[in-house]
Scaffold this active site. Structure first.
Site, PDB file in Angstrom:
ATOM      1  N   TYR A 123       0.782  -1.238   0.000  1.00  0.00           N
ATOM      2  CA  TYR A 123       0.000   0.000   0.000  1.00  0.00           C
ATOM      3  C   TYR A 123       0.812   1.287   0.000  1.00  0.00           C
ATOM      4  O   TYR A 123       0.246   2.368  -0.131  1.00  0.00           O
ATOM      5  CB  TYR A 123      -0.967  -0.009   1.184  1.00  0.00           C
ATOM      6  CG  TYR A 123      -2.042  -1.060   1.034  1.00  0.00           C
ATOM      7  CD1 TYR A 123      -3.132  -0.828   0.190  1.00  0.00           C
ATOM      8  CD2 TYR A 123      -1.951  -2.283   1.674  1.00  0.00           C
ATOM      9  CE1 TYR A 123      -4.111  -1.794   0.016  1.00  0.00           C
ATOM     10  CE2 TYR A 123      -2.926  -3.257   1.500  1.00  0.00           C
ATOM     11  CZ  TYR A 123      -4.009  -3.011   0.675  1.00  0.00           C
ATOM     12  OH  TYR A 123      -4.962  -3.972   0.498  1.00  0.00           O
ATOM     13  N   PHE A 409      -9.703  -4.893  11.267  1.00  0.00           N
ATOM     14  CA  PHE A 409     -11.031  -4.658  10.693  1.00  0.00           C
ATOM     15  C   PHE A 409     -11.027  -5.059   9.225  1.00  0.00           C
ATOM     16  O   PHE A 409      -9.993  -5.262   8.626  1.00  0.00           O
ATOM     17  CB  PHE A 409     -11.457  -3.196  10.837  1.00  0.00           C
ATOM     18  CG  PHE A 409     -10.461  -2.181  10.340  1.00  0.00           C
ATOM     19  CD1 PHE A 409     -10.444  -1.799   9.007  1.00  0.00           C
ATOM     20  CD2 PHE A 409      -9.535  -1.607  11.207  1.00  0.00           C
ATOM     21  CE1 PHE A 409      -9.535  -0.862   8.540  1.00  0.00           C
ATOM     22  CE2 PHE A 409      -8.624  -0.666  10.752  1.00  0.00           C
ATOM     23  CZ  PHE A 409      -8.618  -0.290   9.422  1.00  0.00           C
TER      24      PHE A 409
END
Length: 409
Positions: A123, A409
């Site tokens: 990322y 998450f």
């Protein structure tokens, strides 16, 4: 490659989620887990890439509120459920989803995007920088003792059903959220994730157990854990597998850790994802026998540089111009004047000469105060253009409490 990138439709969720599960190894979840994640998925904030009638890419974004230095709860897109089918790698699928997603986040008025990375190398090219770290530990409780603070013996501990104690535990968690950068306020329904207890996830350990810490009839902490029995010729050698532990003060924290250390028929406590500055480390008699391991946790991306830098406070007065480069979100590129202190901040465009030069990725790493600009400069990733500006900025951006993401998450 002709593909269709679109917002997720409710009737496509099963195929979309199946593609995600396959990308992460293909091991099916329990029916209860799958049903809960279906309920928690925001289809209007989720996208998929389709090759004809086949889903080949997935990405979603929860609507979080993230604590930043100063205690404010800032809207942040919690990037999640990102996957690309192995048949469609290196074809631009991920880049197209990241492009669409960051455009969407900007349109939603959320100045931050955050994620946890399955692989850290993925990322950075999209502007995400590692902003928090966490600790894992494997503690030899036959050799390590705790020196607890005054008041520990005033804390009452009792076993409780994890489901029945959930409300009291969540109240403790909610009180802690504003105290530490990196924590996220629970979205309604999320609290149920922490008491899901499928047998497939226990790895031979017991069902989930819960102990609640009380003082004066009020809940001041809790620990949720499993016991994994073990035996050797010399006797019992079980492991306490700590899932989560939260406490409102040092005495409550110490009481819970001491309890875990002293459980019968065990000789080890294992835990992961703990704050790097958690107090129990300084109570331990022999930290070397705790086998501490630090690793990256939350990755932070400033979607709107001005709004994000204004949303937090700064531990020392700061007045400097940042020359920011952002190749993936060019609206952030340029010079920004940041002025602020412990009471608030302003960050606006300027034509003044720059004091520091860096990319948005470095800003993401430094944003929550756990990674210093000095350290990034030592790696050649921040350039000082005015003498003294680096120290000024590094001190101002720092946090006295280590940022921490308490769960994935």
């Amino acid at each position: 490659m002709a593909t269709d990138l679109r917002v997720l439709r409710q009737d496509d969720w099963d195929e979309w989620y199946d593609n995600l599960i396959r990308a992460f190894g293909g091991v099916p979840e329990s029916a209860e887990e799958r049903a809960l994640f279906r309920e928690l998925t925001r289809t209007d904030r989720s996208i998929g890439v389709w090759d004809d009638d086949t889903c080949v890419g997935t990405a979603g974004a929860f609507a979080f509120r993230l604590t930043v230095p100063g205690g404010a709860a800032v809207p942040a897109a919690g990037v999640t459920m990102v996957s690309v089918a192995a048949t469609h790698r290196r074809r631009g699928v991920l880049t197209s989803m990241m492009r669409r997603q960051l455009d969407d986040v900007r349109s939603w008025g959320e100045p931050l995007a955050v994620l946890t990375a399955s692989e850290p190398a993925i990322y950075g090219r999209f502007g995400y920088g590692v902003g928090t770290y966490h600790l894992s530990a494997e503690i030899d409780t036959t050799r390590v003792r705790l020196s607890v603070p005054p008041g520990t013996d005033d804390v009452r501990l009792r076993y409780a059903s994890p489901a029945e104690a959930l409300g009291a535990c969540e109240a403790v968690y909610a009180e802690l959220v504003p105290r530490r950068p990196g924590m996220v306020a629970r979205i309604p329904g999320w609290e149920r994730l922490w008491v899901l207890d499928p047998e497939s996830g226990r790895d031979g350990a017991s069902p989930l157990q819960c102990v609640v810490a009380e003082r004066g009839g009020e809940t001041v902490g809790y620990a949720r854990f499993r016991i994994k029995p073990g035996w050797e010729p010399a006797g019992p050698k079980g492991t306490v597998v700590l899932q989560d532990l939260d406490a409102l003060d040092p005495a409550a924290q110490a009481a819970l850790w001491r309890f875990l250390f002293d459980i019968d028929l065990t000789s080890k406590v294992t835990t992961r994802g703990r704050p790097v500055d958690e107090g129990w480390q300084h109570m331990a008699s022999d930290v070397r026998r705790c086998s501490l391991l630090m690793r990256d946790s939350l990755y932070v991306r400033l979607v709107d540089v001005g709004a994000a830098l204004e949303a937090r406070t700064y531990q020392a007065p700061v007045d400097l111009v940042l020359d920011v480069e952002d190749a993936f979100c060019p609206w952030n590129t340029g010079r920004w004047r940041l002025t602020g202190d412990a009471k608030g901040a302003s960050c606006t465009r300027t034509e003044d000469a720059a004091d520091l030069a860096l990319t948005v990725r470095e800003l993401g790493s430094a944003y929550l105060g756990g990674v210093t600009l000095d350290a990034l400069a030592a790696a050649g990733r921040v350039r000082e253009l005015r003498q003294g500006a680096l120290t000024e900025a590094s001190v101002a951006f720092a946090s006295t409490v280590a940022p921490w993401l308490p769960h994935g998450f």
